[in-house]
Design a protein around this motif. Structure first.
Motif, short mmCIF file in Angstrom:
data_model
loop_
_atom_site.label_atom_id
_atom_site.label_comp_id
_atom_site.label_asym_id
_atom_site.label_seq_id
_atom_site.Cartn_x
_atom_site.Cartn_y
_atom_site.Cartn_z
N GLY A 178 -16.34 -15.34 11.92
CA GLY A 178 -16.24 -16.36 10.89
C GLY A 178 -16.91 -15.91 9.61
O GLY A 178 -17.44 -14.80 9.52
N PHE A 213 -7.60 -21.28 12.79
CA PHE A 213 -8.80 -21.39 11.96
C PHE A 213 -9.49 -22.72 12.19
O PHE A 213 -8.86 -23.76 12.34
N LYS A 214 -10.82 -22.68 12.20
CA LYS A 214 -11.64 -23.87 12.35
C LYS A 214 -12.68 -23.84 11.24
O LYS A 214 -13.00 -22.79 10.69
N VAL A 228 -11.20 -12.23 13.20
CA VAL A 228 -10.81 -12.84 14.46
C VAL A 228 -12.01 -12.78 15.42
O VAL A 228 -12.65 -11.74 15.58
N VAL A 256 -4.83 -24.68 5.69
CA VAL A 256 -4.38 -23.29 5.61
C VAL A 256 -2.96 -23.31 5.05
O VAL A 256 -2.06 -23.89 5.65
N THR A 316 -7.14 -15.87 4.55
CA THR A 316 -7.17 -15.76 6.01
C THR A 316 -7.63 -14.38 6.46
O THR A 316 -8.33 -14.25 7.47
N VAL A 367 -11.43 -13.74 7.14
CA VAL A 367 -12.15 -14.36 8.25
C VAL A 367 -11.83 -13.56 9.51
O VAL A 367 -10.71 -13.54 9.98
N ILE A 416 -7.06 -20.43 2.52
CA ILE A 416 -7.79 -21.47 3.24
C ILE A 416 -8.56 -22.29 2.21
O ILE A 416 -9.34 -21.76 1.43
N THR A 431 -14.16 -20.31 10.83
CA THR A 431 -14.05 -19.36 11.94
C THR A 431 -12.59 -19.15 12.32
O THR A 431 -11.72 -19.97 11.99
N GLN A 432 -12.36 -18.06 13.02
CA GLN A 432 -11.04 -17.77 13.55
C GLN A 432 -11.22 -17.36 15.03
O GLN A 432 -11.26 -16.17 15.35
N GLU A 481 -9.33 -17.45 17.56
CA GLU A 481 -8.24 -16.60 18.03
C GLU A 481 -7.30 -16.38 16.86
O GLU A 481 -7.27 -17.17 15.92
N GLU A 482 -6.57 -15.32 16.92
CA GLU A 482 -5.79 -14.92 15.76
C GLU A 482 -4.86 -16.04 15.29
O GLU A 482 -4.09 -16.58 16.06
#
Ligand code: FES
Length: 154
Positions: free
Chosen positions: A74, A92-93, A71, A146, A66, A69, A151, A85-86, A88-89
């Motif tokens: 990505g 994760f996407k 914030v 996650v 994590t 990646v 991840i 991607t992240q 927002e803190e």
């Protein structure tokens, strides 16, 4: 006596110099080497959460940590053709890293977008939607898991 001299003058305008170039160009596009693998849309039969933490995540192999990646940004995994991607803190996407325009792998993530440098398409890190360029569709979402700070592909 008359001598009818009939003279014919045939003017052959010499514009008929038809140069036939050897233009035998067939549509020979049978290169056959570009096997595009369809993204595996395997149904995720994720076992119900064993949130003990520490062990490797069940199901897929670890992609990254994590902390790797950023914030608002990505990270692209070219071998797996996935971008994580992240937006927002702590959130994760993951999306397919294959551009929906003509299939290039996206090249980088910056300023909140996933960018394909082939023709300039940009996709938002939050949902993969098109932010600019010729891409007709969003990047398809991918399943990730996650577990702790790991991840993995689901
Ligand atoms: Fe990505 Fe054309 S393939 S913009």
């Amino acid at each position: 006596m008359t001598n009818p001299s009939t003279r014919r003058t045939v003017l052959a305008t010499g514009a008929a110099s038809a140069l036939l170039l050897g233009c035998s160009e067939y549509g020979d596009e049978n290169s056959g080497g570009d096997t595009e693998e369809a993204p595996s849309a395997a149904p995720s039969a994720a076992p119900s959460g064993s949130a003990s933490g520490g062990d490797t995540a069940p199901g897929g192999k670890e992609l990254t940590r994590t902390a790797d990646v950023p914030v608002g940004g990505g990270k692209i995994f070219k071998d797996e053709k996935v971008v994580v991607t992240q937006p927002e803190e702590g959130g994760f996407k993951a999306f397919s890293a294959v551009c929906t325009h003509q299939g290039c792998l996206v090249a980088n993530v910056s300023d909140g977008t996933i960018n394909c440098t082939c023709h300039g398409s940009r996709f938002r890190v939050a949902d993969g939607s098109v932010a600019g360029g010729p891409a007709p569709k969003p990047l398809p979402a991918q399943q990730i898991t996650v577990t702790g700070d790991s991840i993995s592909l689901a």
